[in-house]
Design a protein around this motif. Sequence first.
Motif, PDB file in Angstrom:
ATOM      1  N   LEU A  88      45.315  23.365  89.313  1.00  0.00           N
ATOM      2  CA  LEU A  88      44.462  24.498  88.932  1.00  0.00           C
ATOM      3  C   LEU A  88      42.994  24.105  89.033  1.00  0.00           C
ATOM      4  N   TRP A 111      39.928  25.500  91.406  1.00  0.00           N
ATOM      5  CA  TRP A 111      38.636  25.955  90.875  1.00  0.00           C
ATOM      6  C   TRP A 111      37.496  25.287  91.640  1.00  0.00           C
ATOM      7  N   THR A 137      29.299  34.544  89.196  1.00  0.00           N
ATOM      8  CA  THR A 137      30.493  34.243  89.965  1.00  0.00           C
ATOM      9  C   THR A 137      31.143  32.970  89.444  1.00  0.00           C
ATOM     10  N   VAL A 138      30.314  31.940  89.267  1.00  0.00           N
ATOM     11  CA  VAL A 138      30.870  30.673  88.787  1.00  0.00           C
ATOM     12  C   VAL A 138      31.467  30.857  87.394  1.00  0.00           C
ATOM     13  N   LEU A 142      34.784  32.561  87.716  1.00  0.00           N
ATOM     14  CA  LEU A 142      35.788  31.661  88.278  1.00  0.00           C
ATOM     15  C   LEU A 142      36.283  30.705  87.199  1.00  0.00           C
ATOM     16  N   THR A 143      35.337  30.232  86.400  1.00  0.00           N
ATOM     17  CA  THR A 143      35.723  29.324  85.332  1.00  0.00           C
ATOM     18  C   THR A 143      36.634  30.019  84.332  1.00  0.00           C
ATOM     19  N   SER A 167      38.602  32.383  84.882  1.00  0.00           N
ATOM     20  CA  SER A 167      39.916  32.534  85.500  1.00  0.00           C
ATOM     21  C   SER A 167      40.686  31.221  85.408  1.00  0.00           C
ATOM     22  N   LEU A 168      39.970  30.140  85.634  1.00  0.00           N
ATOM     23  CA  LEU A 168      40.622  28.833  85.532  1.00  0.00           C
ATOM     24  C   LEU A 168      41.200  28.649  84.130  1.00  0.00           C
ATOM     25  N   ALA A 227      44.299  30.697  83.721  1.00  0.00           N
ATOM     26  CA  ALA A 227      45.447  30.135  84.425  1.00  0.00           C
ATOM     27  C   ALA A 227      45.968  28.902  83.696  1.00  0.00           C
ATOM     28  N   MET A 228      45.034  28.089  83.172  1.00  0.00           N
ATOM     29  CA  MET A 228      45.474  26.900  82.448  1.00  0.00           C
ATOM     30  C   MET A 228      46.169  27.281  81.151  1.00  0.00           C
ATOM     31  N   HIS A 268      42.739  37.759  86.212  1.00  0.00           N
ATOM     32  CA  HIS A 268      42.473  37.287  87.571  1.00  0.00           C
ATOM     33  C   HIS A 268      42.071  38.446  88.475  1.00  0.00           C
ATOM     34  N   ASP A 286      38.522  39.064  88.144  1.00  0.00           N
ATOM     35  CA  ASP A 286      37.825  38.039  88.909  1.00  0.00           C
ATOM     36  C   ASP A 286      37.851  38.364  90.409  1.00  0.00           C
TER      37      ASP A 286
END
Lengths: 305, 540, 95, 200
Positions: free
Chosen positions: C15, C19, D61-62, D65-66, D68-69, D72-73, D183, D186
Amino acid sequence: MNQQDLISTTAAIDPVFMLIFGICLVLLLGITVVMIAFVVRYHRSRSPQPTSQSDGNVWLETIWIVLPTLLVLAMFWYGWKEYLVLRTVPKGALAVTATARMWSWEFRYANGKTSSKLYVPVGKPVRVELVSKDVIHGFFVPAFRVKRDVVPGMSNYAWFVATNPGSYDLFCSQYCGIQHSAMVTTVEAVPEVQFTAWLNQSSSGAVGGKLDGRKLATEKGCLGCHSLDGTRKVGPTFKGLFGSKVEVMHDGKMLNIIADDAYLKESIRQPGAKIVEDYPPIMPANADLTDEQVTALIEFIKSVK
Amino acid sequence: MTSNVQRSDATRGGFWSDSGKTGLTSWIFSTDHKRIGLLYLFSTFSFFLVAVVLGLLLRIELMAPGRTIMGPQTYNAIFTVHGVMMIFLFIIPGFPGAFGNLVMPIQIGARDVFFPRLNLLSWWLYIIGAAIILTSLFTGGGPPDTGWTFYVPFSARTGTNVSLAVFGVFVVGFSSILTGLNFVTTIHRLRCEGMTWGRLPLFVWSLYATAWVQILATPILAITLVLVMAERLLGTGLFEPAQGGDPLMYQHLFWIYSHPAVYIMILPAMGVISDIIPVFSRKPIFGYKMIAFSSLAIAAFGSLVWGHHMFTSGMSDTAILVFSFLTFVVAIPSAIKVFNWISTLYKGSISLDAPMLFALSFILLFSIGGLSGLILGAAATDVHVHDTHFVVGHFHYVIFGGSGFAFFASMHYWLPKFFGRRYAEKPAVIAWVLMFTGFNVMYFTMQVLGMEGMPRRYYDYLPEFANLNLVATIGSWILVTGLVIMLVNLFRGLLWGEPFEGNPWGGATLEWSTATPPPTENFAEDPVVTHGPYDFTQQD
Amino acid sequence: MTMNEQHHTISYKSLTGTWVALVALTALTVAATRLDLGGYKVLTALTIACIKAGLVIAIFMHMKYEGRLLRWLLFLALVTLAIFIGLTFFDVLYR
Amino acid sequence: MTHQPHTDNLGARLGMWLFLFTELLLFGGLFLLYAVYFKRYPHEFAVAGTQLNWVMGTANTVILLTSSLCAAMAVTAVQRGESRRAVGLIGGTILCAAGFMTIKYFEWSEKIGHGIYPGSAHLRGGVPGESVFFSLYFMTTGIHGLHVLIGCVLLAVIGFKITSGAVTAENYNLLENGALYWHLVDLIWIFIFPLYYLIL
Ligand code: HEA
Ligand code: HEA
Ligand code: CUA
Ligand SMILES: [Cu+2]
């Protein structure tokens, strides 16, 4: 322009209509007859048990996929081809600009003459430029099978040729508000000579150098929204307007003002500046009016007591 | 209505009482698909009745030229509300919501839909949306007067209560999306043992295709309506030429949804017909695969033809070429269905009970409507009849003569199963005769009027159209008489009529194999399917 | 139809790797669009966006480990959107 | 198959994905309009686009994305039974979202401060393409922002369910679907960013 091979829009569309209509009619009759025949023949009283349990037949199904496909392709192609006739204006067509506004038509000719009826010479193709002052309207002359929407900000056109003299209905086909169904006028097809004579008469409103305000108000569509007898239409009535007290919204503030010359002029030129209380801000701006015309309109409004 | 229904609960049995709950809240908060189905039935049909009265008022106004019973503003508001209610509150939610919910889970052998609570939410959203639409009629600037198409720039300018009405439609659209995704998931995941895709009843296939249209097309309507609201409330100007917007883009977005939406209306109707005709002919459906496949084809190709509503709008000629072509392509799967239905009759044993009468007249009326659609689909001919009463005739034929008659057919076919009582046959047939006659008198005349050039949405018309308009209005009264008889008969029969038990019509789909009315979880034991949905030889 | 196959667990490491790739791609788009690429700018930016979207869908949204059904349906939805836009352009381009 | 709707994970995910498709098409309508008007006003769009702050856009954007990370985690964490960590990660997601909305807030208020908002006198008076660009910008980012807010609420609820033990390694459907939704938010931004901030 060769008169012989000039095909009128009516003559172009009618055969397609007949063709498609005919095919549809035959199909419909066929379906109806077969269905009724089956229902009668295989009614439970005559056919107490089903005599077949067949659940498909590849050949039959292929036939009725292929056959309709061919039929619809024919209809499509013929319909498209004749549609192109509507889009191809013959050379040398007379140019007229139709201006649609809520809820009136105004036709303007090359020499500046305007009219609320569309006068055209018989036998000569006419190209109509379609201009809208406010919302979408539709230019529709059933007799010539032509229709085209009049969209603000877009330059649409339609053409037709009147092969016989006469008066033909012209409708607004696209819904445009309360008086949509009253946005009706006519195409007046007259012999060429007569048409030329009419075209060269001095412009509509002027009677002895002075503009006729009432006529102008009708032509410009004012009377579609403003009544002369005190009834409330879309806009406030003209009756007794001049000199009366009006409540208006101006920049978000309420003002009480007297309807004087300056106010009337502003109301006509920039309707959005002051909005009469309790009315929607929908009056179109009339940028194309000349100063004389505005004066004539104001004189007319003054005269309605 | 609910209070009447409750009175006879005790005798009814099945899902009406087996959970021990019968109060009002046990209905409006129920997650049982059958109860939700009936909720949909009552609510959509109530709106149908309101809208039908509005339609009647339109006809009375058009009876004679000039003012007959109302002014132009009222007329414009009435046809708008008539159209909005019929489309968004009756026919789109009606079929999937009422009969989809009632029958589909049983037909695939499931105990309920996949997301029962979401199902309830759909109904609530529908009711909330409907309430908002109703509110819009009595508040603000009064009922919207834009036509059900809400074309800008008019809808951005009119002083009437468009924003609220549009918001109501938005909420109803959300409800439709949820129903669609619920159905797709249900059909994928909850088919009982042995219920392969090839054994799905055709009604289920048609709902499956419909659900996809609901999922993929409705969001476009949602965003379009949001943009109309923004246009009115914020002045975004996205469709306003003076600010660089393009009114035609609104039309594209609107029809991207609203053309596929007409297939949301007709596909389930076609499904019902495909179920009824074999049962009353005692013969398997002819060409099962092609009918199932053509439902999917209609859903797929039907999403590509929206431009045919814009042939005169000033859209590019290339686009007209493409859209006209695609429009004709969608006609082919419909043709396949019609021919297959008729072949099913061949060598069958046909009994003309009320559901069958409605189903057979569906074929005729839908064919007339669909064939007139071909005249509209050809570019040259559409130019003449676009925005005339010909179009009005076309869509009443397909919507009312098609979906509407199929709705009536399903009411006669399935409701006895769920109420445990049946209507009287004779009045049903009389009602059918009157409706069929009145229908044709009215709408065929309207098509002729359109060919003669009478534009639609006209409060007033020229004297030359007077006679035909009178005929059409008389037709509407015949239709009314029939409809009233039908409703009274159904109402009385379902509440107090003779008991309806077993499988009198000999249907082979699963709903006929469970108790009448079905119990809360549909089956005493999870069914196992061993034969196709139209295999009548397994019976007796 | 198979019963609920148990779900694949994706490690923190992959993951995080995803990223990093996404952030790098973002930097790449920004850098690329600062250059003067003319008409290719739009193309570049959208291509990179599509790659990023693909990564998010495949890894973060687990599409890589889903069965055929969901992949097909996703494809269907995307194609539908593409067709809606594409057919509209028959009007926009040729008007 | 037998009826076990409560443990049919695939079915639940199927439903969620179908819902995501509708969201995709909802924004699709806006992207359609963008495409059409970009075609019509390429120059005006480019000029208007330079008025957006690409640094802020990149930062957002960053951040997304973070977030979303983290989401997901969090799924992985729950699958592995590490629920404390999962809650923390969800907190991280929501924190990122808050950061995103703050930046958005500054961007919007700056624009509005300059008289650029739908229907403003500035836009009405300016070139047509500019008005269209900013109207689309505000509509798209506005609706996207609304989705961010909804996603936050959704994830917060799920976070509580994890602490209360309603979402576990055996039954984490809810979290998985919540993360899917996040997500998607995102995903939409991945396209908004280049289209509005970078193509100038
Ligand atoms: C249930 C709803 C429904 C259905 C099913 C249809 C079906 C079709 N419609 Fe209709 N339509 C509407 C509802 C519907 N429509 C509405 C509401 C409007 C107006 C909206 C408004 O402006 O307010 C409209 C308007 C409309 C227009 C725009 C008219 C205009 O404004 O100018 C067009 C143009 O192409 C059209 C075409 C078609 C076609 C080709 C079909 C086809 O799918 C029909 C296919 C069916 C058949 C072809 C008949 C059966 C087959 C046979 C009998 C076998 C033989 C056939 C062949 C050989 C082909 N429709
Ligand atoms: C499901 C769709 C549906 C249905 C079923 C109908 C049904 C009817 N519609 Fe429909 N109509 C539309 C959808 C529908 N309509 C749409 C979408 C439009 C376009 C709107 C627009 O332009 O924006 C339209 C437009 C429209 C017009 C055109 C307006 C214009 O353009 O100027 C007209 C005019 O005649 C009309 C009339 C009717 C009539 C008379 C009925 C009849 O079928 C009704 C027959 C009436 C009865 C059968 C009444 C009997 C019942 C009772 C009296 C109640 C009894 C009560 C109890 C028993 C408790 N409609
Ligand atoms: Cu102008 Cu209708
Ligand atoms: Cu259509």
